[in-house]
Design a protein around this motif. Structure first.
Motif, mmCIF file in Angstrom:
data_model
loop_
_atom_site.group_PDB
_atom_site.id
_atom_site.type_symbol
_atom_site.label_atom_id
_atom_site.label_comp_id
_atom_site.label_asym_id
_atom_site.label_seq_id
_atom_site.Cartn_x
_atom_site.Cartn_y
_atom_site.Cartn_z
ATOM 1 N N GLU A 156 0.822 -1.213 0.000
ATOM 2 C CA GLU A 156 0.000 0.000 0.000
ATOM 3 C C GLU A 156 0.854 1.262 0.000
ATOM 4 O OE1 GLU A 156 -2.622 -0.384 3.325
ATOM 5 O OE2 GLU A 156 -3.802 -1.994 2.406
ATOM 6 N N GLY A 157 1.882 1.224 -0.822
ATOM 7 C CA GLY A 157 2.745 2.383 -0.983
ATOM 8 C C GLY A 157 3.791 2.569 0.093
ATOM 9 N N LYS A 158 3.871 1.635 1.041
ATOM 10 C CA LYS A 158 4.848 1.754 2.122
ATOM 11 C C LYS A 158 5.843 0.604 2.055
ATOM 12 C CE LYS A 158 1.667 4.053 5.332
ATOM 13 N NZ LYS A 158 1.015 3.984 6.667
ATOM 14 N N ALA A 159 7.102 0.910 2.374
ATOM 15 C CA ALA A 159 8.145 -0.113 2.386
ATOM 16 C C ALA A 159 8.008 -0.966 3.646
ATOM 17 C CB ALA A 159 9.519 0.534 2.343
ATOM 18 N N LYS A 160 7.976 -2.275 3.476
ATOM 19 C CA LYS A 160 7.846 -3.205 4.591
ATOM 20 C C LYS A 160 8.920 -4.284 4.498
ATOM 21 C CE LYS A 160 3.900 -1.789 6.568
ATOM 22 N NZ LYS A 160 3.730 -1.501 8.017
ATOM 23 N N ILE A 161 9.256 -4.852 5.634
ATOM 24 C CA ILE A 161 10.179 -5.988 5.673
ATOM 25 C C ILE A 161 9.365 -7.266 5.470
ATOM 26 C CG2 ILE A 161 11.833 -7.270 7.076
ATOM 27 C CD1 ILE A 161 12.312 -4.657 8.639
ATOM 28 N N ALA A 162 9.790 -8.068 4.519
ATOM 29 C CA ALA A 162 9.115 -9.358 4.286
ATOM 30 C C ALA A 162 9.784 -10.429 5.147
ATOM 31 C CB ALA A 162 9.206 -9.741 2.813
ATOM 32 N N PRO A 163 9.070 -11.019 6.093
ATOM 33 C CA PRO A 163 9.692 -12.054 6.933
ATOM 34 C C PRO A 163 10.105 -13.259 6.104
ATOM 35 C CG PRO A 163 7.317 -12.009 7.266
ATOM 36 C CD PRO A 163 7.646 -10.821 6.409
ATOM 37 N N LEU A 164 11.130 -13.959 6.568
ATOM 38 C CA LEU A 164 11.505 -15.211 5.907
ATOM 39 C C LEU A 164 10.413 -16.246 6.147
ATOM 40 C CD1 LEU A 164 15.294 -15.634 6.805
ATOM 41 C CD2 LEU A 164 14.280 -14.550 4.798
ATOM 42 N N GLU A 165 10.387 -17.250 5.302
ATOM 43 C CA GLU A 165 9.447 -18.355 5.504
ATOM 44 C C GLU A 165 10.205 -19.671 5.525
ATOM 45 O OE1 GLU A 165 5.726 -18.515 3.610
ATOM 46 O OE2 GLU A 165 5.543 -16.341 3.333
ATOM 47 N N LYS A 166 9.947 -20.464 6.558
ATOM 48 C CA LYS A 166 10.572 -21.773 6.695
ATOM 49 C C LYS A 166 9.581 -22.702 7.391
ATOM 50 C CE LYS A 166 14.288 -24.492 6.407
ATOM 51 N NZ LYS A 166 15.525 -24.271 7.163
ATOM 52 N N TYR A 167 9.450 -23.901 6.877
ATOM 53 C CA TYR A 167 8.522 -24.888 7.423
ATOM 54 C C TYR A 167 7.093 -24.340 7.472
ATOM 55 C CZ TYR A 167 12.931 -26.925 9.126
ATOM 56 O OH TYR A 167 14.197 -27.430 9.229
ATOM 57 N N GLY A 168 6.763 -23.416 6.556
ATOM 58 C CA GLY A 168 5.423 -22.859 6.510
ATOM 59 C C GLY A 168 5.159 -21.767 7.524
ATOM 60 N N ILE A 169 6.211 -21.255 8.167
ATOM 61 C CA ILE A 169 6.079 -20.234 9.203
ATOM 62 C C ILE A 169 6.808 -18.969 8.775
ATOM 63 C CG2 ILE A 169 6.748 -19.621 11.577
ATOM 64 C CD1 ILE A 169 6.419 -22.554 12.280
ATOM 65 N N LYS A 170 6.210 -17.810 9.036
ATOM 66 C CA LYS A 170 6.874 -16.530 8.787
ATOM 67 C C LYS A 170 7.774 -16.206 9.976
ATOM 68 C CE LYS A 170 3.160 -14.641 5.901
ATOM 69 N NZ LYS A 170 2.174 -13.540 5.740
#
Length: 357
Positions: A156-170
């Motif tokens: 939505e126009g804002k910079a965000k950190i994308a969490p890593l994903e491992k074993y189906g978990i963020k």
């Protein structure tokens, strides 16, 4: 008979299709008590529709255990009822936030947090894991993501950190943002700022559960998170020996203070007993016996379960393959039981304090 007593009774009603109790599945709403007449609504998904008769019979049986003279009227709806809750603007897509805490270090809090998250994910919930231990982050090691770095994304126009994903978990951790060989030498305000960023600048999206692995003790990070985040409840991790129990009591006292006042979902006893792989039926109480269970009884707090001291738990954590992803069924069964009890306590708390019909 109170609504809370009815909710607890209904945890014994199992949906034959989903193999879980109807409270944990958030199927119950509109509980009403009038003299000897009890009414409630059960939201049944399409797959469970053929089992209405069984669910109705179980509801009557469990409630009448409290009082055989009551009349029980169960109304079924076509959709699964959702628990109504007023969410803050912070983390609006996260339904339940569980902080896993301990009064002292070395009790296996990170191990418990990681495997709780995995057990919930394996039950079909969408789950996130926030490693809030700024000074000693264990998340990257536990999940086998050492050296990985999260990416940035635009929401939505804002910079965000994308969490890593491992074993189906963020997953997010300060250990993913700084060199693990460097010590984090920060004062309180910087630590609080980092934790705030994990909440406001990480895109968690829609989650059923966000597990927050808290640092040991009772300090700045705890205050910051409790004031910033609408925490659903706290799980306290202890080991059986007296020195751990003494510090666990401090944690209980902290979350009961007026300025925090976050509900304690229960106590889990880690390293409850030693079970050697070659003798899976044997239990050796190295650190004392049932100290966490007695503590829960002393404070009238739910006891969520015992986790054994098993070599494979330590090995899996060090290798980035947590116990719930391993082959040791004894350990996995213990963590599954703990996770199920935690979900039940969340449902009971919400029914008692949030759903007011």
């Amino acid at each position: 008979m109170t609504e809370a007593e009815i909710v607890k009774a209904l945890t014994g009603v199992i949906d034959p299709d989903q193999k879980k109790d109807i409270i944990s599945l958030h199927m119950v709403s509109d509980i009403k008590v009038h003299d000897k007449n009890i009414s409630l609504t059960v939201g049944v998904p399409m797959t469970s529709a053929p089992h209405k008769g069984s669910i109705n019979e179980q509801c009557e049986t469990e409630i009448k255990k409290l009082d055989p003279e009551v009349n029980v009227n169960v109304t079924f709806t076509a959709k699964t009822s959702k628990i109504s809750a007023v969410h803050e603007k912070v983390l609006p897509g996260v339904k339940n936030i569980i902080a896993v805490v301990s009064g002292k270090g070395g009790v296996g809090k990170s191990t418990v947090s990681a495997n709780l998250a995995l057990a919930l994910a394996q039950d079909g919930f969408s789950v996130g894991y926030m490693d809030a231990d700024i000074y000693g982050p264990s998340g990257p090691i536990m999940f086998g993501v050492r050296g990985d770095r999260p990416m940035m994304m635009e929401v939505e126009g804002k910079a965000k950190i994308a969490p890593l994903e491992k074993y189906g978990i963020k997953i997010i951790s300060i250990g993913l943002l700084v060199d693990e060989r460097q010590a984090v030498v920060w004062r309180g305000p910087m630590v609080s700022s980092a934790v705030r960023q994990f909440v406001t600048d990480v895109y968690w999206g829609d989650l059923d559960y966000l597990i927050i692995d808290m640092p040991p003790g009772t300090g700045d990070i705890h205050l910051t998170l409790m004031q910033l985040v609408p925490v659903t409840g706290v799980v306290i991790v202890t080991t059986p020996q007296d020195v751990a129990l003494a510090d666990a009591k401090k944690g209980i006292a902290m979350f009961g203070q007026a300025q925090i006042n976050v509900p304690i979902l229960g106590i889990v006893e880690n390293m409850a007993y030693f079970t050697p792989a070659e003798l899976p039926d044997n239990k050796y109480y190295i650190f004392g016996k049932e100290g966490g269970k007695h503590l829960a009884s002393e404070y009238d707090i739910p006891f969520l379960g015992q986790i054994p001291l098993v070599q494979s738990i330590r090995e899996g954590g060090d290798q980035g393959v947590p116990a719930m992803m391993g082959a040791d069924e004894i350990t996995k069964k213990a963590f599954r039981g703990f996770a199920d009890e935690t979900v039940k306590q969340v449902a009971i708390y919400r029914a008692e304090h949030i759903v007011k019909r």
